[in-house]
Motif scaffolding. Structure first.
Motif, PDB file in Angstrom:
ATOM      1  N   PRO A 133      61.088  41.084  25.053  1.00 47.35           N
ATOM      2  CA  PRO A 133      59.795  40.736  25.665  1.00 47.35           C
ATOM      3  C   PRO A 133      59.483  39.240  25.528  1.00 47.35           C
ATOM      4  O   PRO A 133      58.979  38.623  26.466  1.00 47.35           O
ATOM      5  CB  PRO A 133      58.791  41.597  24.901  1.00 47.35           C
ATOM      6  CG  PRO A 133      59.596  42.789  24.455  1.00 47.35           C
ATOM      7  CD  PRO A 133      60.964  42.229  24.157  1.00 47.35           C
ATOM      8  N   ALA A 134      59.814  38.656  24.388  1.00 48.83           N
ATOM      9  CA  ALA A 134      59.560  37.219  24.189  1.00 48.83           C
ATOM     10  C   ALA A 134      60.407  36.385  25.155  1.00 48.83           C
ATOM     11  O   ALA A 134      59.908  35.421  25.750  1.00 48.83           O
ATOM     12  CB  ALA A 134      59.856  36.821  22.748  1.00 48.83           C
ATOM     13  N   GLN A 135      61.680  36.755  25.323  1.00 53.31           N
ATOM     14  CA  GLN A 135      62.533  36.025  26.260  1.00 53.31           C
ATOM     15  C   GLN A 135      62.003  36.148  27.683  1.00 53.31           C
ATOM     16  O   GLN A 135      61.968  35.167  28.420  1.00 53.31           O
ATOM     17  CB  GLN A 135      63.974  36.541  26.202  1.00 53.31           C
ATOM     18  CG  GLN A 135      64.731  36.131  24.968  1.00 53.31           C
ATOM     19  CD  GLN A 135      66.090  36.790  24.906  1.00 53.31           C
ATOM     20  OE1 GLN A 135      66.226  37.993  25.159  1.00 53.31           O
ATOM     21  NE2 GLN A 135      67.097  36.016  24.562  1.00 53.31           N
ATOM     22  N   ARG A 136      61.602  37.346  28.080  1.00 49.41           N
ATOM     23  CA  ARG A 136      61.074  37.529  29.439  1.00 49.41           C
ATOM     24  C   ARG A 136      59.827  36.686  29.651  1.00 49.41           C
ATOM     25  O   ARG A 136      59.645  36.098  30.707  1.00 49.41           O
ATOM     26  CB  ARG A 136      60.792  39.009  29.717  1.00 49.41           C
ATOM     27  CG  ARG A 136      62.065  39.813  29.925  1.00 49.41           C
ATOM     28  CD  ARG A 136      61.803  41.162  30.574  1.00 49.41           C
ATOM     29  NE  ARG A 136      60.823  41.965  29.879  1.00 49.41           N
ATOM     30  CZ  ARG A 136      61.101  42.871  28.948  1.00 49.41           C
ATOM     31  NH1 ARG A 136      62.355  43.096  28.599  1.00 49.41           N
ATOM     32  NH2 ARG A 136      60.138  43.565  28.385  1.00 49.41           N
TER      33      ARG A 136
ATOM     34  N   ARG B 102      68.616  27.009  21.998  1.00 49.35           N
ATOM     35  CA  ARG B 102      68.629  25.654  21.417  1.00 49.35           C
ATOM     36  C   ARG B 102      67.204  25.094  21.370  1.00 49.35           C
ATOM     37  O   ARG B 102      66.798  24.514  20.368  1.00 49.35           O
ATOM     38  CB  ARG B 102      69.549  24.743  22.233  1.00 49.35           C
ATOM     39  CG  ARG B 102      69.829  23.430  21.529  1.00 49.35           C
ATOM     40  CD  ARG B 102      70.861  22.624  22.264  1.00 49.35           C
ATOM     41  NE  ARG B 102      70.217  21.963  23.388  1.00 49.35           N
ATOM     42  CZ  ARG B 102      70.776  21.731  24.561  1.00 49.35           C
ATOM     43  NH1 ARG B 102      72.010  22.107  24.788  1.00 49.35           N
ATOM     44  NH2 ARG B 102      70.121  21.113  25.513  1.00 49.35           N
ATOM     45  N   TRP B 103      66.443  25.286  22.456  1.00 48.46           N
ATOM     46  CA  TRP B 103      65.056  24.801  22.507  1.00 48.46           C
ATOM     47  C   TRP B 103      64.220  25.444  21.396  1.00 48.46           C
ATOM     48  O   TRP B 103      63.418  24.775  20.742  1.00 48.46           O
ATOM     49  CB  TRP B 103      64.459  25.116  23.884  1.00 48.46           C
ATOM     50  CG  TRP B 103      63.047  24.660  24.035  1.00 48.46           C
ATOM     51  CD1 TRP B 103      61.927  25.409  23.881  1.00 48.46           C
ATOM     52  CD2 TRP B 103      62.608  23.339  24.371  1.00 48.46           C
ATOM     53  NE1 TRP B 103      60.813  24.648  24.110  1.00 48.46           N
ATOM     54  CE2 TRP B 103      61.196  23.371  24.407  1.00 48.46           C
ATOM     55  CE3 TRP B 103      63.262  22.146  24.641  1.00 48.46           C
ATOM     56  CZ2 TRP B 103      60.437  22.250  24.705  1.00 48.46           C
ATOM     57  CZ3 TRP B 103      62.495  21.029  24.944  1.00 48.46           C
ATOM     58  CH2 TRP B 103      61.117  21.087  24.966  1.00 48.46           C
ATOM     59  N   GLN B 104      64.399  26.745  21.182  1.00 45.58           N
ATOM     60  CA  GLN B 104      63.630  27.455  20.164  1.00 45.58           C
ATOM     61  C   GLN B 104      63.902  26.910  18.761  1.00 45.58           C
ATOM     62  O   GLN B 104      63.040  26.983  17.885  1.00 45.58           O
ATOM     63  CB  GLN B 104      63.940  28.954  20.196  1.00 45.58           C
ATOM     64  CG  GLN B 104      63.525  29.635  21.482  1.00 45.58           C
ATOM     65  CD  GLN B 104      62.058  29.444  21.811  1.00 45.58           C
ATOM     66  OE1 GLN B 104      61.194  29.655  20.979  1.00 45.58           O
ATOM     67  NE2 GLN B 104      61.788  29.016  23.026  1.00 45.58           N
ATOM     68  N   ASN B 105      65.093  26.352  18.559  1.00 41.64           N
ATOM     69  CA  ASN B 105      65.457  25.841  17.235  1.00 41.64           C
ATOM     70  C   ASN B 105      65.154  24.356  17.054  1.00 41.64           C
ATOM     71  O   ASN B 105      65.402  23.811  15.984  1.00 41.64           O
ATOM     72  CB  ASN B 105      66.947  26.093  16.973  1.00 41.64           C
ATOM     73  CG  ASN B 105      67.227  27.559  16.787  1.00 41.64           C
ATOM     74  OD1 ASN B 105      66.463  28.269  16.137  1.00 41.64           O
ATOM     75  ND2 ASN B 105      68.303  28.046  17.378  1.00 41.64           N
ATOM     76  N   MET B 106      64.607  23.703  18.083  1.00 41.92           N
ATOM     77  CA  MET B 106      64.295  22.275  17.980  1.00 41.92           C
ATOM     78  C   MET B 106      62.998  22.051  17.205  1.00 41.92           C
ATOM     79  O   MET B 106      62.069  22.853  17.274  1.00 41.92           O
ATOM     80  CB  MET B 106      64.111  21.656  19.372  1.00 41.92           C
ATOM     81  CG  MET B 106      65.356  21.403  20.122  1.00 41.92           C
ATOM     82  SD  MET B 106      64.892  20.585  21.692  1.00 41.92           S
ATOM     83  CE  MET B 106      66.501  20.341  22.398  1.00 41.92           C
ATOM     84  N   SER B 107      62.960  20.921  16.527  1.00 39.37           N
ATOM     85  CA  SER B 107      61.726  20.512  15.863  1.00 39.37           C
ATOM     86  C   SER B 107      60.757  19.984  16.926  1.00 39.37           C
ATOM     87  O   SER B 107      61.179  19.659  18.049  1.00 39.37           O
ATOM     88  CB  SER B 107      62.023  19.393  14.852  1.00 39.37           C
ATOM     89  OG  SER B 107      62.373  18.201  15.548  1.00 39.37           O
ATOM     90  N   PRO B 108      59.483  19.868  16.605  1.00 40.77           N
ATOM     91  CA  PRO B 108      58.533  19.299  17.566  1.00 40.77           C
ATOM     92  C   PRO B 108      58.939  17.897  18.038  1.00 40.77           C
ATOM     93  O   PRO B 108      58.772  17.566  19.217  1.00 40.77           O
ATOM     94  CB  PRO B 108      57.212  19.267  16.793  1.00 40.77           C
ATOM     95  CG  PRO B 108      57.345  20.376  15.793  1.00 40.77           C
ATOM     96  CD  PRO B 108      58.806  20.370  15.409  1.00 40.77           C
ATOM     97  N   GLU B 109      59.498  17.107  17.150  1.00 35.88           N
ATOM     98  CA  GLU B 109      59.939  15.753  17.519  1.00 35.88           C
ATOM     99  C   GLU B 109      61.096  15.803  18.513  1.00 35.88           C
ATOM    100  O   GLU B 109      61.140  15.038  19.479  1.00 35.88           O
ATOM    101  CB  GLU B 109      60.348  14.948  16.276  1.00 35.88           C
ATOM    102  CG  GLU B 109      59.219  14.667  15.313  1.00 35.88           C
ATOM    103  CD  GLU B 109      58.881  15.849  14.400  1.00 35.88           C
ATOM    104  OE1 GLU B 109      59.727  16.769  14.226  1.00 35.88           O
ATOM    105  OE2 GLU B 109      57.746  15.863  13.884  1.00 35.88           O
ATOM    106  N   GLU B 110      62.044  16.717  18.278  1.00 33.39           N
ATOM    107  CA  GLU B 110      63.167  16.871  19.201  1.00 33.39           C
ATOM    108  C   GLU B 110      62.688  17.338  20.570  1.00 33.39           C
ATOM    109  O   GLU B 110      63.166  16.856  21.601  1.00 33.39           O
ATOM    110  CB  GLU B 110      64.194  17.860  18.644  1.00 33.39           C
ATOM    111  CG  GLU B 110      64.946  17.335  17.438  1.00 33.39           C
ATOM    112  CD  GLU B 110      65.794  18.406  16.773  1.00 33.39           C
ATOM    113  OE1 GLU B 110      66.926  18.086  16.394  1.00 33.39           O
ATOM    114  OE2 GLU B 110      65.320  19.563  16.636  1.00 33.39           O
ATOM    115  N   LYS B 111      61.721  18.256  20.574  1.00 33.23           N
ATOM    116  CA  LYS B 111      61.166  18.725  21.840  1.00 33.23           C
ATOM    117  C   LYS B 111      60.463  17.593  22.580  1.00 33.23           C
ATOM    118  O   LYS B 111      60.585  17.465  23.802  1.00 33.23           O
ATOM    119  CB  LYS B 111      60.206  19.896  21.608  1.00 33.23           C
ATOM    120  CG  LYS B 111      60.901  21.175  21.224  1.00 33.23           C
ATOM    121  CD  LYS B 111      59.907  22.290  20.994  1.00 33.23           C
ATOM    122  CE  LYS B 111      60.618  23.578  20.602  1.00 33.23           C
ATOM    123  NZ  LYS B 111      59.691  24.686  20.367  1.00 33.23           N
TER     124      LYS B 111
END
Length: 100
Positions: A22-25, A52-61
């Motif tokens: 559900p989260a992915q959808r 990969r996006w889910q594992n990024m830090s706020p700075e990386e995002k």
């Protein structure tokens, strides 16, 4: 990381839309109507990038968003040239893509 994704089942069977969590959808909603018709390699790439996006830090995002904004500001011809360069790179060609 890809090995982890494979063993976790994220990439193993190129899931159909209803097989995503559900989260992915929710997070991939913009693909909902065309997901099941997409080639498997494209679905894999989307899931890999999403993980990969889910594992990024706020700075990386924030850096990624800034790069995306810079890319979107380029003229279409330059964007297409970069897309082509990265396609060739993904296929294993040794090319040096210019930075936007």
């Amino acid at each position: 990381m890809v090995t982890t994704l494979l063993f976790s089942g994220v990439l193993s069977a190129q899931p159909q839309w209803q097989e995503l969590s559900p989260a992915q959808r929710q997070e991939l909603q913009r693909y909902a109507e065309r997901w099941d018709q997409m080639p498997a390699d494209k679905r894999e790439r989307i899931l890999r990038n999403h993980a990969r996006w889910q594992n990024m830090s706020p700075e990386e995002k924030q850096r990624a968003r800034a790069k995306w904004d810079k890319f979107r500001a380029l003229p279409e011809a330059q964007r297409e040239a970069l897309r082509d360069c990265y396609r060739r790179k993904r296929k294993g060609e040794e090319v040096e893509c210019p930075r936007p």
